[in-house]
Scaffold this motif. Structure first.
Motif, PDB file in Angstrom:
ATOM      1  N   GLU A 212      -2.398  17.649   3.747  1.00  0.00           N
ATOM      2  CA  GLU A 212      -1.308  16.776   3.299  1.00  0.00           C
ATOM      3  C   GLU A 212      -1.214  16.697   1.777  1.00  0.00           C
ATOM      4  O   GLU A 212      -0.197  16.258   1.234  1.00  0.00           O
ATOM      5  N   GLU A 213      -2.267  17.133   1.080  1.00  0.00           N
ATOM      6  CA  GLU A 213      -2.276  17.075  -0.378  1.00  0.00           C
ATOM      7  C   GLU A 213      -1.996  18.421  -1.046  1.00  0.00           C
ATOM      8  O   GLU A 213      -1.837  18.487  -2.256  1.00  0.00           O
ATOM      9  N   ARG A 214      -1.933  19.485  -0.275  1.00  0.00           N
ATOM     10  CA  ARG A 214      -1.842  20.811  -0.885  1.00  0.00           C
ATOM     11  C   ARG A 214      -0.446  21.159  -1.389  1.00  0.00           C
ATOM     12  O   ARG A 214      -0.308  21.843  -2.409  1.00  0.00           O
ATOM     13  N   GLY A 215       0.590  20.720  -0.688  1.00  0.00           N
ATOM     14  CA  GLY A 215       1.938  21.065  -1.093  1.00  0.00           C
ATOM     15  C   GLY A 215       2.210  22.553  -0.939  1.00  0.00           C
ATOM     16  O   GLY A 215       1.490  23.272  -0.245  1.00  0.00           O
ATOM     17  N   GLU A 216       3.243  23.027  -1.607  1.00  0.00           N
ATOM     18  CA  GLU A 216       3.621  24.442  -1.550  1.00  0.00           C
ATOM     19  C   GLU A 216       2.873  25.199  -2.636  1.00  0.00           C
ATOM     20  O   GLU A 216       3.447  25.649  -3.636  1.00  0.00           O
ATOM     21  N   ARG A 217       1.582  25.353  -2.414  1.00  0.00           N
ATOM     22  CA  ARG A 217       0.724  26.015  -3.394  1.00  0.00           C
ATOM     23  C   ARG A 217      -0.248  26.962  -2.694  1.00  0.00           C
ATOM     24  O   ARG A 217      -0.368  26.941  -1.477  1.00  0.00           O
ATOM     25  N   ILE A 218      -0.925  27.764  -3.486  1.00  0.00           N
ATOM     26  CA  ILE A 218      -1.960  28.648  -2.956  1.00  0.00           C
ATOM     27  C   ILE A 218      -3.270  27.875  -2.940  1.00  0.00           C
ATOM     28  O   ILE A 218      -3.712  27.358  -3.968  1.00  0.00           O
ATOM     29  N   PHE A 219      -3.884  27.800  -1.781  1.00  0.00           N
ATOM     30  CA  PHE A 219      -5.121  27.061  -1.604  1.00  0.00           C
ATOM     31  C   PHE A 219      -6.310  27.985  -1.834  1.00  0.00           C
ATOM     32  O   PHE A 219      -6.434  29.019  -1.170  1.00  0.00           O
ATOM     33  N   VAL A 220      -7.176  27.630  -2.774  1.00  0.00           N
ATOM     34  CA  VAL A 220      -8.434  28.344  -2.963  1.00  0.00           C
ATOM     35  C   VAL A 220      -9.421  27.766  -1.950  1.00  0.00           C
ATOM     36  O   VAL A 220      -9.964  26.684  -2.160  1.00  0.00           O
ATOM     37  N   ASP A 221      -9.628  28.482  -0.864  1.00  0.00           N
ATOM     38  CA  ASP A 221     -10.442  27.946   0.223  1.00  0.00           C
ATOM     39  C   ASP A 221     -11.929  28.132  -0.109  1.00  0.00           C
ATOM     40  O   ASP A 221     -12.589  29.058   0.374  1.00  0.00           O
ATOM     41  N   TYR A 222     -12.438  27.214  -0.894  1.00  0.00           N
ATOM     42  CA  TYR A 222     -13.816  27.270  -1.370  1.00  0.00           C
ATOM     43  C   TYR A 222     -14.827  27.166  -0.230  1.00  0.00           C
ATOM     44  O   TYR A 222     -15.969  27.625  -0.349  1.00  0.00           O
ATOM     45  N   ASN A 223     -14.413  26.572   0.895  1.00  0.00           N
ATOM     46  CA  ASN A 223     -15.353  26.425   2.012  1.00  0.00           C
ATOM     47  C   ASN A 223     -15.618  27.734   2.751  1.00  0.00           C
ATOM     48  O   ASN A 223     -16.486  27.784   3.629  1.00  0.00           O
ATOM     49  N   GLN A 224     -14.908  28.793   2.387  1.00  0.00           N
ATOM     50  CA  GLN A 224     -15.269  30.091   2.938  1.00  0.00           C
ATOM     51  C   GLN A 224     -16.606  30.575   2.382  1.00  0.00           C
ATOM     52  O   GLN A 224     -17.169  31.556   2.884  1.00  0.00           O
ATOM     53  N   MET A 225     -17.132  29.880   1.366  1.00  0.00           N
ATOM     54  CA  MET A 225     -18.472  30.200   0.858  1.00  0.00           C
ATOM     55  C   MET A 225     -19.524  29.245   1.405  1.00  0.00           C
ATOM     56  O   MET A 225     -20.681  29.295   0.982  1.00  0.00           O
ATOM     57  N   ALA A 226     -19.131  28.369   2.323  1.00  0.00           N
ATOM     58  CA  ALA A 226     -20.124  27.507   2.966  1.00  0.00           C
ATOM     59  C   ALA A 226     -20.903  28.324   3.999  1.00  0.00           C
ATOM     60  O   ALA A 226     -20.429  29.354   4.490  1.00  0.00           O
ATOM     61  N   ARG A 227     -22.084  27.881   4.330  1.00  0.00           N
ATOM     62  CA  ARG A 227     -22.906  28.580   5.320  1.00  0.00           C
ATOM     63  C   ARG A 227     -22.161  28.716   6.649  1.00  0.00           C
ATOM     64  O   ARG A 227     -21.515  27.784   7.118  1.00  0.00           O
ATOM     65  N   ASP A 228     -22.247  29.883   7.248  1.00  0.00           N
ATOM     66  CA  ASP A 228     -21.648  30.185   8.546  1.00  0.00           C
ATOM     67  C   ASP A 228     -20.125  30.212   8.523  1.00  0.00           C
ATOM     68  O   ASP A 228     -19.471  30.081   9.556  1.00  0.00           O
ATOM     69  N   ARG A 229     -19.537  30.378   7.340  1.00  0.00           N
ATOM     70  CA  ARG A 229     -18.101  30.611   7.257  1.00  0.00           C
ATOM     71  C   ARG A 229     -17.891  32.041   6.773  1.00  0.00           C
ATOM     72  O   ARG A 229     -18.501  32.468   5.787  1.00  0.00           O
TER      73      ARG A 229
END
Length: 326
Positions: A212-229
């Motif tokens: 709900e906070e991202r809007g029409e932007r490119i999301f840097v999905d930092y959680n893809q560097m979390a363990r098991d992602r």
């Protein structure tokens, strides 16, 4: 039918079974595709604990993620013990031969999801994986624009980015690093780079976890560097109607291509002509010290983890902002 690859014979059962109904691609087509790009696929998977995304009834049927090594594992296919955020562990396959790719394809695996670690050390990633994920109202072109601003940012910190399509609308940028830092450190490094990219793009990029906070932007999905992602490996087929594949790119071409250009039918010819564009990626791993100094200097704290992770030290409340108590 039997396939010969790397000196091994791999059995392919039900070769005429249709996996992509719209173009009519069969298991035989999938196997022939993976034979054509096998050196590139193996380069991205070699010695990495790998989850198999399996589609036993094709892309229009149910699928599941095979994390634990299945029964009947060939004796020549090694495994490594990995630890999940829950504290449980499992033995995952770690491909070391091209035959492993075909063996998995016979199980209905279309997409390979390797961890960013090697089996010799499963606690210290040797790759940063930066996922530029278009949100509603944005597309691949917007992700490309963000990637072109990410590239010089990485270079300022002594890092080299290697781009590839996700196989969908997004872009992935890999950064080879020395395996000296934990998953937490690597995740913080991506957060730091994402925050700096937010600042430099003037609002075209976001690190906001809540949709709900991202809007029409490119999301840097930092959680893809979390363990098991994990994310789709280079040359992995994706479960999309036209059988697109996650494809390594040259920086010079990313403004001229589309994810739809790279499919089960078109990518073998490109691979035969250009080879694996990421072949030299691991030759010059970089240090994360300066990026982690940036994270500390930003003094903005951590960001929420995925919901399947235990509560982490310094993590803000995992409460959707619109539902948070005032």
């Amino acid at each position: 039918m039997e396939l010969e690859v790397g000196g091994r014979t791999v059995l392919l059962t039900n070769p005429d079974k249709v996996y992509y109904p719209e173009p009519g691609y069969t298991k035989r087509d999938i196997a022939e595709y993976y034979l054509a790009v096998a050196p590139g696929v193996l380069r991205g998977l070699r010695d990495r604990p790998t989850t198999l995304q399996r589609f036993p009834d094709g892309v229009e049927g149910e699928f599941f993620y095979q994390k634990r090594a299945p029964k009947g594992l060939p004796e020549w296919l090694p495994t490594a013990r990995i630890a999940f955020p829950s504290g449980r562990s499992a033995d995952e396959i770690c491909p070391t031969e091209e035959a492993a790719v075909l063996w998995a394809a016979n199980l209905g695996c279309l997409t390979f999801h390797p961890w960013p670690v090697r089996r010799a050390d499963t606690e210290h990633p040797d790759e940063l994986r930066i996922d530029l994920d278009p949100q509603p109202g944005t597309d691949f072109t917007d992700a490309v624009r963000a990637a072109l601003q990410l590239r010089p940012l990485l270079e300022e910190f002594g890092l080299t980015g290697w781009p590839k399509t996700s196989g969908g609308r997004g872009l992935h940028v890999y950064v080879p690093i020395e395996p000296r830092w934990t998953f937490t450190d690597c995740r913080h490094a991506v957060i730091a780079l994402g925050r700096e990219l937010e600042h430099r793009t003037g609002g075209e990029v976001t690190t906001k976890w809540w949709k709900e906070e991202r809007g029409e932007r490119i999301f840097v999905d930092y959680n893809q560097m979390a363990r098991d992602r994990t994310i789709a490996s280079p040359y992995s087929l994706r479960p999309r109607p036209q059988a697109t594949a996650s494809t390594p790119l040259r920086w010079e071409e990313i403004e001229q291509v589309s994810p739809a250009d790279f499919t089960l039918r078109t990518l073998p010819e490109r691979f035969a002509e250009l080879g694996d564009l990421h072949a030299g990626m691991a030759e010059r791993p970089a240090s994360l010290e300066r990026v982690l100094e940036l994270y500390a200097h930003q003094d903005a704290g951590d960001l929420p983890y995925p919901p399947d992770h235990p509560k982490m030290p310094g993590e803000p409340p995992r409460v959707q902002p619109s539902r948070a108590k005032k």
